[in-house]
Write an enzyme that holds these catalytic residues in place. Structure first.
Site, PDB file in Angstrom:
ATOM      1  N   CYS A 141       0.840  -1.198   0.000  1.00 60.11           N
ATOM      2  CA  CYS A 141       0.000   0.000   0.000  1.00 60.11           C
ATOM      3  C   CYS A 141       0.874   1.247   0.000  1.00 60.11           C
ATOM      4  CB  CYS A 141      -0.934   0.000   1.207  1.00 60.11           C
ATOM      5  SG  CYS A 141      -2.069   1.419   1.228  1.00 60.11           S
ATOM      6  N   CYS A 144      -0.606   4.081   2.088  1.00 56.93           N
ATOM      7  CA  CYS A 144      -0.469   3.859   3.531  1.00 56.93           C
ATOM      8  C   CYS A 144       0.953   4.129   4.013  1.00 56.93           C
ATOM      9  CB  CYS A 144      -0.836   2.417   3.887  1.00 56.93           C
ATOM     10  SG  CYS A 144      -2.436   1.849   3.290  1.00 56.93           S
ATOM     11  N   ASP A 145       1.924   3.641   3.265  1.00 58.53           N
ATOM     12  CA  ASP A 145       3.293   3.593   3.768  1.00 58.53           C
ATOM     13  C   ASP A 145       4.298   4.459   3.019  1.00 58.53           C
ATOM     14  OD1 ASP A 145       2.397   1.652   5.577  1.00 58.53           O
ATOM     15  OD2 ASP A 145       2.763   0.030   4.138  1.00 58.53           O
TER      16      ASP A 145
END
Length: 328
Positions: A141, A144-145
């Site tokens: 992701c 996300c990261d």
């Protein structure tokens, strides 16, 4: 065991639904699963380290800790949490029937309303070194990261050739010094507009006909990957600080055995602007019905919607039963 509301799934969608349902005195039961889909209770969030984009945590929070807090809040308001996996359901009649993995065939759990919040599991290639460097430079992701300090101003590689891969590669250019897009074929599967945007971006280099076959590092973090030419089979090292899979997700719907309508890729279909499925009394929340955003906060929002939709459904059901009995 019978419940007014049963929730299958224990990520942000499931726990938010539980919190709202419990506060509405619906006494929900939440089946959090036990390594369902190969993921611990809490879902994909448990595979994430620093979560910096969930509101209310200005300094960030670890994915596992956020999951623990959601679980604690669900229990605080009276949710009964059962650490078992639901493997089969029968939605053909009310009350709905649910079978646990190790439960008796003739003694299923039952419920009046069902919220499906089982999420979707990111596809991974399980290349050599992945067990060592997952969440130590490897992720599924980018949103996300990707902003994590270990990736800033460093070269990164994205694996995939579709729209998602192009989108994630372009997103990562905000932080990376350069992004490599490893495509196993000699053409992108992405739409023409997404393909043009990716190939015309000066910070993206497309590695055509390329497989990433190994992740290597210093034992603590990823430092480079091994590439293999799909045609010549020659290998070479590429120095990168991060590897991101963008090869799709698998919605966790197998246990439903086709009883709910899905799109062509298996994601549950809901009525626009709601969490209502094609079966009255069954609601879908989170990534199991969202293949576009796939974020913890959007999952939580749809969990709230599912609980409110379920509450309204139960109120309507009670009114209908009173009407049938001539009491209205």
């Amino acid at each position: 065991m019978h419940s007014k509301v049963a929730i299958v799934g224990s990520g942000p969608a499931g726990h938010t639904a539980a919190i709202y349902a419990a506060r509405a005195n619906l006494e929900p039961v939440l089946f959090e699963g036990m390594m369902a889909g190969g993921v611990a209770p809490g879902g994909q969030l448990t595979t994430t380290t620093d979560v910096e984009n969930f509101p209310g945590f200005p300094q960030g929070i670890m994915g596992g800790e956020l999951t623990d807090r959601l679980r604690e809040q669900s229990e605080r308001f009276g949710t009964e949490i059962i650490t078992e996996t639901i493997t089969r359901v029968d939605l053909s009649a009310r009350p709905f029937r649910l079978w646990r993995e190790d439960g008796a065939e003739d003694a299923p759990d039952t419920c009046d309303a069902l919220i499906v919040a089982t999420g979707a599991t990111a596809k991974r290639l399980h290349i050599a070194g992945e067990d060592t460097y997952w969440q130590r430079g490897m992720s599924a992701c980018a949103v996300c990261d990707g902003a994590a300090p270990i990736f800033r101003n460093r070269p990164l590689v994205v694996i995939g050739g579709g729209d998602s891969a192009c989108e994630e590669a372009m997103f990562l250019t905000k932080y990376a010094s350069h992004v490599y897009l490893a495509v196993r074929r000699d053409a992108l599967r992405a739409s023409s507009i997404m393909a043009r945007r990716a190939t015309n971006n000066a910070k993206i280099t497309v590695l055509w006909s390329t497989h990433v076959i190994e992740a290597k590092g210093d034992g603590k973090v990823l430092t480079h990957v091994v590439l293999q030419d799909a045609k010549t089979h020659e290998t070479r090292d590429l120095e990168v600080a991060g590897l991101f899979y963008a090869i799709g997700h698998t919605p966790n719907t197998a246990f439903l055995q086709g009883q709910l309508d899905t799109d062509e890729t298996g994601y549950l279909l809901v009525r626009p602007g709601s969490t209502l499925t094609n079966v009255r009394g069954v609601f879908a929340a989170g990534d199991v019905q969202d293949k576009h955003y796939r974020q913890a906060i959007t999952a939580a929002g749809s969990g709230c919607m599912a609980a409110l939709d379920a509450e309204k459904y139960l109120e309507d059901l009670a009114a209908e039963e009173l009407d049938k009995a001539g009491k209205l």
